[in-house]
Scaffold this motif. Structure first.
Motif, mmCIF file in Angstrom:
data_model
loop_
_atom_site.group_PDB
_atom_site.id
_atom_site.type_symbol
_atom_site.label_atom_id
_atom_site.label_comp_id
_atom_site.label_asym_id
_atom_site.label_seq_id
_atom_site.Cartn_x
_atom_site.Cartn_y
_atom_site.Cartn_z
ATOM 1 N N CYS A 19 6.055 -59.754 -23.537
ATOM 2 C CA CYS A 19 7.352 -60.216 -24.010
ATOM 3 C C CYS A 19 8.411 -59.326 -23.359
ATOM 4 O O CYS A 19 8.100 -58.265 -22.806
ATOM 5 N N PHE B 132 6.923 -65.669 -16.765
ATOM 6 C CA PHE B 132 5.570 -66.173 -17.003
ATOM 7 C C PHE B 132 5.307 -67.447 -16.207
ATOM 8 O O PHE B 132 4.195 -67.674 -15.707
ATOM 9 N N ASP C 210 2.104 -59.384 -12.343
ATOM 10 C CA ASP C 210 1.146 -59.871 -11.350
ATOM 11 C C ASP C 210 0.238 -58.755 -10.863
ATOM 12 O O ASP C 210 -0.861 -59.013 -10.372
ATOM 13 N N ARG D 206 4.059 -66.690 -12.660
ATOM 14 C CA ARG D 206 2.940 -65.766 -12.504
ATOM 15 C C ARG D 206 2.094 -66.135 -11.286
ATOM 16 O O ARG D 206 2.002 -67.307 -10.919
ATOM 17 N N HIS E 230 5.253 -61.721 -17.080
ATOM 18 C CA HIS E 230 3.875 -61.512 -16.627
ATOM 19 C C HIS E 230 3.878 -60.463 -15.525
ATOM 20 O O HIS E 230 4.737 -60.481 -14.631
ATOM 21 N N ASN F 286 0.151 -60.336 -19.808
ATOM 22 C CA ASN F 286 1.230 -61.136 -20.373
ATOM 23 C C ASN F 286 2.102 -60.252 -21.260
ATOM 24 O O ASN F 286 1.584 -59.472 -22.066
ATOM 25 N N CYS G 259 2.189 -61.816 -26.634
ATOM 26 C CA CYS G 259 2.253 -60.629 -25.775
ATOM 27 C C CYS G 259 0.980 -59.813 -25.924
ATOM 28 O O CYS G 259 0.472 -59.603 -27.036
ATOM 29 N N ASP G 260 0.421 -59.359 -24.758
ATOM 30 C CA ASP G 260 -0.809 -58.577 -24.792
ATOM 31 C C ASP G 260 -0.605 -57.171 -25.357
ATOM 32 O O ASP G 260 -1.583 -56.513 -25.722
ATOM 33 N N VAL H 119 5.009 -64.804 -25.322
ATOM 34 C CA VAL H 119 4.982 -64.359 -23.920
ATOM 35 C C VAL H 119 6.172 -64.932 -23.159
ATOM 36 O O VAL H 119 6.473 -66.128 -23.242
ATOM 37 N N GLN H 120 6.865 -64.062 -22.444
ATOM 38 C CA GLN H 120 7.982 -64.487 -21.606
ATOM 39 C C GLN H 120 7.843 -63.992 -20.168
ATOM 40 O O GLN H 120 8.390 -64.587 -19.243
ATOM 41 N N LEU I 146 1.100 -68.627 -26.579
ATOM 42 C CA LEU I 146 0.551 -67.364 -26.094
ATOM 43 C C LEU I 146 1.385 -66.194 -26.615
ATOM 44 O O LEU I 146 2.619 -66.274 -26.680
#
Length: 562
Positions: free
Chosen positions: A33, A54, A26, A57, A24, A31, A13-14, A21-22, A11
């Motif tokens: 980094c 992550f 909520d 999450r 998140h 997502n 980073c958005d 991704v590390q 995954l």
């Protein structure tokens, strides 16, 4: 291949769409980094961003926004107003004096309710409606056939009526005479039986009149009373006369057609059993033993050593142990168990055993005081006081009577005594050849009644469960089951005993840290092993088992049936 959607890629980073991704958020469900966390936090400062690893999450609760205060989150719930409230709401004193709950607690209760309702919908209501729909369809098919048969019968009757009218009159008169004769014979036989019992009752009254004033023990002991045979009154026979509906000579050739109807019965269907036979109506639903019993809750008793437990309801239990206090606990699974109240024994002694009667009263035995005591509305009353005997264990029966195990003062005799309205009704002590049913000596013994009215005693001195029928005749003794696959295979040391809706008999084995489950005929079924030094037992109406753990000072609630 798209690197963001490929199952072979990690995954991304958005925000930057490149780094792994590390983290998140909520709050925003984004997502991230680590490098993009700061940028995301500043992207919308009106929100309280909950950024977690992550792997964690959805672990941070997303509190609802307040309808009265923008940008505020509600962490409390006003039970009186039935709305979520934020800190600003509380500061405004609008909810001053109202009962508040943490919104997470409300959430858990709501989830629990939804889960239970979903299970009910899926496992019970949905299949039941399918059965009902099938039942209605079957009734319609049957109705079609019956209407066809009705039309055929009317046609045939019209053809036969002309030549059969004279024969029909004679037949109906003969049936009337036969019905009359049958009912008179039945009623006369019933009357003869009643008159015979009246005569027998008069004879019994006369035969026992002298017993009121006599002091001749031989004659007094020879008097037997049959009053128990007459307590059940004769059944009431109510004859019903047949009705003749004459047909009109003109227009209706000897017969009429009654109107059709559809009646509604709101109790016509059941969630558990759609079609019940007469025998099955009183039988509980069949439940299977779980492969692995599940511990539902642990209740801290506060006793140095707890001994006994009794269910007042599915949400309240009584417990007793060392000391003179009997404690009532609430056992709502959504909240921590709470002690609701405590009752002190009248003598100040520790209770030997406790039970809850059919009417919901607490009853306890006082071994040293030789008494059996009732607690009603927190008032304690001695209802039975013994001489030369000491009460050990007690249980209530389905008929409202009491069963009490007693020991003689010299510990050489053990008996079970049944009490009705606190008057001795029956004594069970010896088998058919005059041998004692129970071991002698001052050992722990517990008693319960099964659904088939068997009387079950766990006798630690005999290392056995002793089961007799309602008349006191020995049915069987259960002396344990070899545990060849277990290292914990000590001689059994039985304590508490209880039965469930399936007529299983459960007894605590103190030495082997388990509860034995046997059927109503003494056949071993399985062990419940998730207990430590088990002592007292009880079951609630849902067949949950409560086990007093002497070693851990807890009462454990266990689900062992499906």
């Amino acid at each position: 291949m798209n690197p963001r959607t490929s199952a072979q890629d990690v995954l991304r980073c958005d925000l930057c769409e490149t780094a792994v991704v590390q983290m998140h958020c909520d709050t925003c469900l984004v997502n991230l980094c680590k490098a993009c966390v700061g940028e995301h936090m500043l992207s919308d400062e009106s929100k309280k961003h909950e950024v977690v690893k992550f792997s964690l999450r959805k672990s941070t609760p997303l509190y609802p926004g307040c309808k009265s205060h923008d940008k505020e989150r509600c962490e409390m719930y006003c039970n009186q107003c039935d709305i979520p409230v934020c800190n600003s709401c509380l500061a405004s004193k609008q909810h001053l004096g109202h009962e508040l709950s943490k919104i997470l607690q409300v959430l858990e209760k709501k989830k629990y309710t939804i889960i239970r309702e979903r299970i009910e919908l899926n496992d019970t209501i949905y299949p039941t409606y399918h059965v009902i729909a099938s039942d209605v369809q079957n009734r319609m098919s049957q109705l079609e056939k019956e209407y066809e048969d009705l039309s055929t019968a009317i046609t045939k009757h019209g053809m036969d009526c002309y030549r059969e009218i004279d024969k029909l009159v004679k037949k109906l008169k003969a049936e009337v005479d036969q019905m009359k004769s049958t009912q008179f014979k039945t009623l006369q036989k019933h009357l003869d039986e009643i008159n015979k019992k009246i005569s027998n009752i008069q004879d019994d009254i006369k035969s026992t009149e002298f017993a009121i004033d006599t002091y001749d023990m031989s004659e007094l002991l020879s008097v037997t009373s049959n009053v128990h045979m007459y307590r059940k009154l004769p059944e009431k026979l109510v004859p019903s006369l047949p009705k003749f509906i004459p047909g009109k000579i003109l227009g209706e050739i000897f017969g009429t057609l009654t109107s059709s109807s559809l009646t509604s019965d709101e109790h016509g269907y059941s969630m558990t059993t759609i079609h019940k036979s007469t025998d099955a109506a009183s039988s509980p639903p069949v439940k299977q033993l779980l492969d692995e019993p599940q511990t539902i809750i642990n209740i801290r008793t506060g006793y140095g050593h707890p001994y006994n437990v009794a269910c007042l309801s599915d949400e309240e239990i009584w417990a007793s142990g060392t000391g003179n206090l009997m404690k009532l606990f609430s056992i709502n699974e959504l909240e921590e168990p709470q002690q609701l109240k405590s009752i002190r024994t009248k003598s100040g002694n520790s209770p030997s055993d406790i039970a809850v009667t059919k009417s919901g009263d607490l009853v306890y035995t006082d071994y040293d005081d030789r008494t059996v005591n009732f607690v009603n509305n927190e008032k304690t009353k001695n209802v039975i006081r013994l001489r030369n005997w000491k009460p050990r264990s007690v249980c209530g029966t389905s008929s409202g009577d009491l069963l009490i195990i007693m020991e003689s003062d010299d510990d050489k005799q053990i008996k079970v005594v049944s009490y009705s309205d606190f008057a001795e009704k029956q004594t069970i002590q010896f088998d058919d050849v005059g041998k004692p049913l129970y071991s002698t000596g001052s050992y722990d013994r517990f008693i319960t009644e099964n659904r088939n009215l068997d009387i079950c005693v766990s006798d630690s001195g005999a290392k056995a469960v002793v089961v007799v029928n309602q008349a006191g005749k020995l049915r069987f003794r259960y002396t344990g089951h070899s545990r060849t696959t277990s290292s914990n295979n000590e001689p059994i040391s039985l304590r508490g005993i209880i039965t469930d809706s399936q007529s299983h008999i459960l007894t605590a084995d103190y030495n082997n840290d388990c509860v034995h489950i046997i059927d109503q005929d003494g056949q071993f079924l399985r062990y419940i092993d998730c207990v430590i030094y088990p002592w007292g037992l009880c079951t609630d109406t849902n067949d949950n088992l409560f086990v007093v753990q002497w070693g851990s000072r807890h009462v454990k609630k266990i689900k062992y049936l499906q």
